[in-house]
Design a protein around this motif. Structure first.
Motif, short mmCIF file in Angstrom:
data_model
loop_
_atom_site.label_atom_id
_atom_site.label_comp_id
_atom_site.label_asym_id
_atom_site.label_seq_id
_atom_site.Cartn_x
_atom_site.Cartn_y
_atom_site.Cartn_z
N SER A 16 -2.81 2.76 2.64
CA SER A 16 -2.50 1.26 3.00
C SER A 16 -1.19 0.73 2.89
CB SER A 16 -3.72 0.30 2.60
OG SER A 16 -4.94 1.03 3.22
N PHE A 17 -0.30 1.57 1.93
CA PHE A 17 0.88 1.28 1.53
C PHE A 17 1.02 0.34 0.38
CE2 PHE A 17 1.73 3.53 5.58
CZ PHE A 17 2.43 4.54 5.15
N ASN A 18 0.04 0.39 -0.37
CA ASN A 18 -0.19 -0.16 -1.58
C ASN A 18 0.37 0.69 -2.43
OD1 ASN A 18 -1.63 -2.63 -0.76
ND2 ASN A 18 -3.42 -1.23 -0.43
N ASN A 19 1.16 0.06 -3.67
CA ASN A 19 1.79 1.20 -4.42
C ASN A 19 0.72 1.94 -5.46
OD1 ASN A 19 4.26 0.79 -3.78
ND2 ASN A 19 4.93 -0.54 -5.70
N LEU A 20 0.75 3.08 -5.74
CA LEU A 20 0.46 4.01 -6.70
C LEU A 20 1.28 3.50 -7.89
CD1 LEU A 20 -0.45 7.05 -4.71
CD2 LEU A 20 -2.13 5.32 -5.35
N PRO A 21 0.77 4.36 -9.04
CA PRO A 21 1.82 4.16 -10.27
C PRO A 21 3.03 4.27 -10.14
CG PRO A 21 -0.62 4.49 -11.00
CD PRO A 21 -0.48 4.45 -9.68
N GLN A 22 3.18 5.54 -9.51
CA GLN A 22 4.42 6.01 -9.23
C GLN A 22 5.35 5.07 -8.40
OE1 GLN A 22 1.47 7.87 -10.28
NE2 GLN A 22 1.76 8.81 -7.93
N GLY A 23 4.64 4.49 -7.52
CA GLY A 23 5.41 3.47 -6.65
C GLY A 23 5.83 2.25 -7.45
#
Length: 576
Positions: free
Chosen positions: A501-508
């Motif tokens: 859903s293009f919510n950031n993961l920790p890497q993002g």
């Protein structure tokens, strides 16, 4: 009607000189390296660090034979003393020294090496309790001294032993060895100083009236227009049909690399049936959003990555197909890409060399340059050169040898060649080795990019990604970074930055935080009694606006803040 004049004076405060970043810390990091084979070795860096008798001026004191080998002291014609590992029958038989490592400490390592005959790959190894840590490698030659530069991070405190190994059974000469510890706080501080020197500039603006008198209290604003340092990411075909992906990507990145869509197996899945529909559409998307594109790739030297119909072609048909391929893709996108990965991974693989001869890559680079004679860089793109000190095929020395072969055969390729380092890191990146490898590669004097950065999954993936990205950004030789995180519904190659859903993961979150930190940001304030306004600015383009209560209007000017010495003067006249 009279006129007032505002003089913008931009001058250096911090200056990067050569390869050494000036430091206010008690122990500077030495960015120097040598890629020349010298008649005599240079002095050990840091005076040898924690090693005793690092230059062998006291004979073999402090040094031992490793692996039941034998060592001896020798002296050059110039009177320089060094150690020799004699009568070697095992790779690990060499000179060694015992040390005590401190936990959670970075160590930078260097040594000067020579062999008695021919040439040999030599690896530096640190034996710890229960492990053998590869710390770097180089190519040693007979008749002259070559520098090996590497490093490691100590996982725990305890005794260790530094030694060298080579599969060649020639005598191994060793001199000017150094093992220098840096606490992680010191390492981070050096990195911050390098960022200030390589990526920022302290500028000073002065506002004066038409008579040259300083204007105190003039309001100054600097609005960021563009940041110089290119940060990008890989992108997949799914960006063409997913608006959320489009918005997420275009709001962050200045550079795109098409993950697979420009590769030969994608554009010509069957002989003569070329289809550029997808990469053309991706190129249009990039252009419409002001995103630069890297051409990836023209050829891939790995046999398994050829189009299936190519793999078994006999010589004449393969030559015709390869010629058609390079003309087709490079001519199509000439002038539209900022760089080409001409022959991907030609240190580890040799599909085309095996079919066409050792100079196949050289011919491809020459052809690509002729087909795209503009400003596009021609990259040698390779993995493990900065990631894995134990991969002898991809050592910085091996990389530079291959690069030199390409440049030497076609001198016109020297201008416009570039170093591409993929940067596929394991779960625990060797940051000191990464910096040392970049130090060595920087001596080639051509642009260096990290082109496919990712970190293997693990509990500290985001933390290690941040370390890698910060290390690359801080190094004065690096001119761009591309993160290998193309999104696909079924998952990314190794590392994703978002969920589906293009919510950031920790890497993002790490990437967003660094984008904000590295981006040219607005500044505002007022001039002092001498008419000065000072600010430290990230390299980029700024719109400078100045106004004063005594004036009935404001003035604006575009100013570029770039690496370099000297001063620039801007004089702007305005009516009052």
């Amino acid at each position: 009607m009279t006129k007032a004049k505002l003089a913008f004076w931009l001058g250096w405060i911090a200056l990067l000189q050569g390869c050494m970043v000036k430091s206010s810390l008690p122990y500077e990091y030495d960015y120097s390296a040598s890629i020349e084979c010298l008649p005599e070795p240079l002095e050990p860096q840091y005076g040898g660090g924690v090693l005793r008798n690092a230059d062998f001026s006291a004979g073999l004191r402090g040094w031992s034979a490793f692996g039941y080998g034998s060592i001896a002291e020798s002296t050059s014609a110039a009177g320089n003393g060094f150690a020799v590992a004699l009568n070697r029958t095992r790779p690990y038989q060499s000179v060694s020294q015992k040390v005590y490592l401190q936990a959670d400490t970075h160590y930078t390592l260097s040594a000067w090496l020579q062999v008695s005959d021919g040439g040999a790959d030599v690896r530096a190894v640190v034996k710890t309790v229960g492990d053998f840590v590869h710390a770097g490698g180089g190519v040693a030659k007979a008749g002259c001294w070559s520098m090996l530069k590497g490093g490691l991070t100590a996982a725990s405190s305890g005794p260790a032993e530094l030694y060298f190994e080579s599969n060649a059974t020639v005598d191994l000469w060793v001199d000017s060895v150094s093992l220098k510890p840096f606490s992680k706080d010191e390492w981070t501080a050096h990195r911050a100083e390098s960022v200030s020197a390589a990526r920022k500039k302290a500028v000073r603006l002065q506002a004066t009236d038409s008579a040259g008198n300083p204007l105190e209290g003039a309001a100054v604003s600097l609005d960021a227009v563009r940041t110089n340092f290119p940060l990008g990411a890989a992108v997949s075909r799914y960006i063409l049909t997913n608006s959320a992906y489009q918005t997420w990507f275009a709001s962050r990145f200045a550079v795109a690399t098409f993950e697979n869509e420009m590769k030969w197996y994608s554009t010509e899945p069957a002989p003569g049936q070329e289809d550029y529909t997808v990469p053309d559409a991706m190129m249009a998307f990039a252009k419409s959003n002001g995103i630069a594109v890297r051409g990836h790739n023209v050829f891939w030297d790995q046999p398994s990555q050829q189009p299936r119909w190519v793999q078994s072609l006999p010589y004449p048909q393969l030559l015709a197909a390869a010629s058609r391929r390079i003309r087709s893709v490079v001519s199509r996108y000439a002038g539209q890409v900022i760089g080409w990965d001409v022959v991907n991974e030609n240190l580890h693989f040799n599909f085309y060399e095996g079919r066409f001869g050792w100079d196949a890559s050289t011919a491809f680079y020459a052809a690509a340059r002729l087909l795209d004679a503009g400003s596009a860089l021609m990259f040698m793109n390779e993995f493990n050169t900065v990631e894995q000190p134990g991969d002898m095929a991809a050592l910085p020395a091996r990389y530079l040898q291959r690069l030199q072969q390409i440049i030497a055969a076609y001198p016109e390729n020297g201008a416009g060649m570039a170093i591409g380092l993929e940067g596929h890191f394991t779960t625990n990146p060797n940051i000191p080795y990464m910096r040392a490898a970049l130090d060595t590669l920087a001596q080639a004097g051509i642009p260096v990019w990290l082109t496919e950065v990712d970190v293997a999954p693990g509990p500290s993936q985001a933390q290690h990604l941040e370390e890698v990205l910060r290390e690359a950004y801080a190094h004065p030789a690096v001119q761009g970074i591309v993160i290998w995180s193309a999104w696909r519904p079924e998952g990314c190659y190794v590392m994703c930055l978002t969920d589906n859903s293009f919510n950031n993961l920790p890497q993002g979150d790490v990437v967003d935080r660094l984008i904000a930190e590295w981006r040219a940001t607005p500044r505002a304030g007022s001039t002092d009694a001498q008419g000065y306004f000072e600010a430290e600015l990230v390299h980029g383009e700024y719109k400078v606006t100045v106004s004063h209560p005594a004036l009935n209007s404001s003035i604006s000017r575009s100013v570029k803040v770039e690496l370099g010495s000297g001063s620039d003067h801007y004089f702007i006249d305005m009516q009052v």
